[in-house]
Design an enzyme around this catalytic site. Structure first.
Site, short mmCIF file in Angstrom:
data_model
loop_
_atom_site.label_atom_id
_atom_site.label_comp_id
_atom_site.label_asym_id
_atom_site.label_seq_id
_atom_site.Cartn_x
_atom_site.Cartn_y
_atom_site.Cartn_z
N HIS A 6 0.87 -1.19 0.00
CA HIS A 6 0.00 0.00 0.00
C HIS A 6 0.91 1.24 0.00
O HIS A 6 1.75 1.39 -0.87
CB HIS A 6 -0.92 -0.12 1.23
CG HIS A 6 -2.04 0.86 1.31
ND1 HIS A 6 -2.47 1.62 0.26
CD2 HIS A 6 -2.84 1.21 2.37
CE1 HIS A 6 -3.49 2.39 0.65
NE2 HIS A 6 -3.72 2.17 1.93
N HIS A 35 -2.40 -2.08 -9.57
CA HIS A 35 -3.42 -1.54 -8.68
C HIS A 35 -4.66 -2.41 -8.75
O HIS A 35 -4.98 -2.93 -9.81
CB HIS A 35 -3.78 -0.11 -9.11
CG HIS A 35 -4.41 0.67 -8.02
ND1 HIS A 35 -5.75 0.63 -7.77
CD2 HIS A 35 -3.85 1.48 -7.09
CE1 HIS A 35 -6.00 1.39 -6.73
NE2 HIS A 35 -4.87 1.92 -6.29
N ASP A 62 2.65 5.75 -6.44
CA ASP A 62 3.89 5.66 -5.68
C ASP A 62 5.14 5.61 -6.56
O ASP A 62 6.25 5.70 -6.05
CB ASP A 62 3.88 4.40 -4.80
CG ASP A 62 2.84 4.51 -3.69
OD1 ASP A 62 2.69 5.61 -3.16
OD2 ASP A 62 2.19 3.50 -3.39
#
Ligand code: ACO
Length: 416
Positions: free
Chosen positions: A258, A297, A353
């Site tokens: 995450h 994702h 990210d």
């Protein structure tokens, strides 16, 4: 690089995103569940619907990210983190006096009690993971707040605003203590993003750095029923208290699958060492079934709109900094190599990210602090969604399908 250039990049990213045309059918709500249900098991709750919401929407096929009806490109270009927090919490963009009132509260709450900093100085803050220290800091803040146990919507809304203000202060203090430096008090003249950078580095940020941090905070504020948001909501649904709920959210965000991925990406890029090593590194990663951090994702099967903005921002910053330039070029080569294979096979693309760490690194922020930056932003989405759910609260309580035995005979310990 200037703040205007950041706006131009966001406009280009928005145009690219508008070209995504795939349609993802929305799930339809049918009727109330009656037990027993016939269910398909979606591992990791894939496909499970937990609630309805008006806060935010992610359309994975179209690459949409929407907060309260406003798309993330418009918010990144025109809004501020403070205004975005207001939008998430109250469901509308504030007028000038509402925003001024909200800013006054943030200003009043931003300074944390000295006892919080005393605790950070009395534990091994420099050696522990900053997300674990952040959880401790939020716990201390809760223990020092005489209103902490107020679980009314009004009470928890006030705590949400306190935590939006204070999370940046404690994260700033953690960054300083990790460097062996004294925490600095917030500067009342600076915005939330500006203050956050100031409290981490001890230096007043340039207008461009403040703007870039503001854009990063806006883009990380909310993202559907992600793991940490759901965790926060589950804890809050038991009428625990907002501090406990947020501490749980921090624990969830920390993980490498995450929010912790932003930190892991940087370590991967450093391990790869340069664009020329990408092909062989990726071949080894495939062979050992190692996941490439910052890719993939559960929801996006298109390019993550946040990465569409953060990638070009990282590029502009990296052009001005040699070390970041190397990281950036390695990242671009990795994106090309990974998407050529996994983009085609599994619709796996860079996520939020992938490029954020290069930006933070170029701003002089230590890699271990990347995930706390995420938390400083996501506190807004966590609390907004927990509060929305609290208005019509029902304890979260799913079931599991038991597949174990039911008729075992008990055997005494000396017989086993
Ligand atoms: N690298 C390589 N393969 C991947 C990756 C990746 N980053 N992500 C998914 N896959 C593959 C899996 O190996 C799996 O392959 P298989 O079907 O052949 O076994 C398939 O794609 C499905 O993967 P899952 O892990 O089941 O997919 P899930 O929907 O659970 O994954 C997740 C989502 C956790 C984000 C995953 O893509 C991942 O681990 N990515 C790397 C970590 C990361 O970047 N996390 C940040 C996500 S954004 C955020 O939370 C802020």
């Amino acid at each position: 690089m200037s703040a205007e250039q950041v706006n131009e990049l966001i406009a280009v990213a928005a145009q690219k995103a508008a070209q995504e045309t795939d349609a993802e059918p929305e799930p339809g709500l049918t009727k109330k569940i009656e037990w027993p249900v016939q269910a398909t098991l979606g591992r990791g709750l894939e496909g499970a619907i937990s609630n309805t919401t008006r806060i935010g929407y992610v359309n994975g096929a179209k690459g949409w990210l929407i907060y309260r009806g406003y798309n993330c490109f418009d918010l990144a270009k025109h809004s501020t983190f403070e205004e975005t927090c207001y939008l998430l919490l109250y469901g509308k963009l504030p007028n000038s006096s509402e925003l001024a009132g909200f800013n006054d509260k943030l200003l009043a709450y931003r300074t944390v009690p000295k006892a919080t900093l005393d605790v950070l100085n009395s534990i091994p803050t420099a050696k522990s993971h900053p997300m674990s220290v952040l959880a401790t800091a939020v716990s201390v803040l809760g223990n020092l707040d005489s209103e902490a146990q107020d679980t009314s919507v009004e009470g928890e809304t006030e705590i949400a605003i306190k935590l939006i203000a204070q999370m940046a202060t404690v994260a700033g203090a953690i960054a300083r203590i990790r460097q062996g430096l004294e925490p600095v008090n917030p500067n009342p003249q600076l915005s939330h993003a500006g203050n956050f950078l100031y409290m981490m580095t001890g230096e007043t940020p340039t207008a461009t750095a403040e703007r870039i941090m503001d854009v990063a905070l806006i883009l990380h504020a909310d993202h559907g029923m992600n793991a940490s948001t759901f965790t926060t909501m589950v804890v809050n649904s038991s009428l625990s208290d907002m501090y406990s709920s947020v501490i749980a959210g921090i624990g969830s965000l920390k993980g490498a699958l995450h929010g912790g991925a932003n930190e892991a990406v940087l370590y991967d890029l450093e391990e790869i060492g340069g664009p020329d090593n990408v092909e062989s590194w990726f071949a080894r990663a495939r062979e050992s079934k190692r996941k490439v951090m910052g890719f993939g994702h559960r929801v996006y099967k298109a390019y993550d709109p946040r990465a569409r903005i953060l990638g070009p921002v990282a590029e502009l910053l990296a052009m001005e900094n040699e070390a970041s330039g190397k990281l950036y070029h390695t990242a671009v080569a990795l994106e090309k190599t990974v998407t050529k294979v996994l983009g085609v096979e599994k619709k796996i693309f860079p996520n939020v990210d992938f490029y954020s760490g290069i930006i933070y690194k170029t701003m002089g922020i230590e890699t271990a602090m990347f995930t706390p930056i995420f938390a400083v932003s996501r506190i807004s989405g966590w609390t907004a969604r927990a509060l929305e759910y609290l208005e019509d609260n029902r304890l979260f309580r799913p079931r599991a399908v038991y597949v174990g035995p039911t008729k075992e005979d008990y055997v005494s310990i000396d017989q086993r």
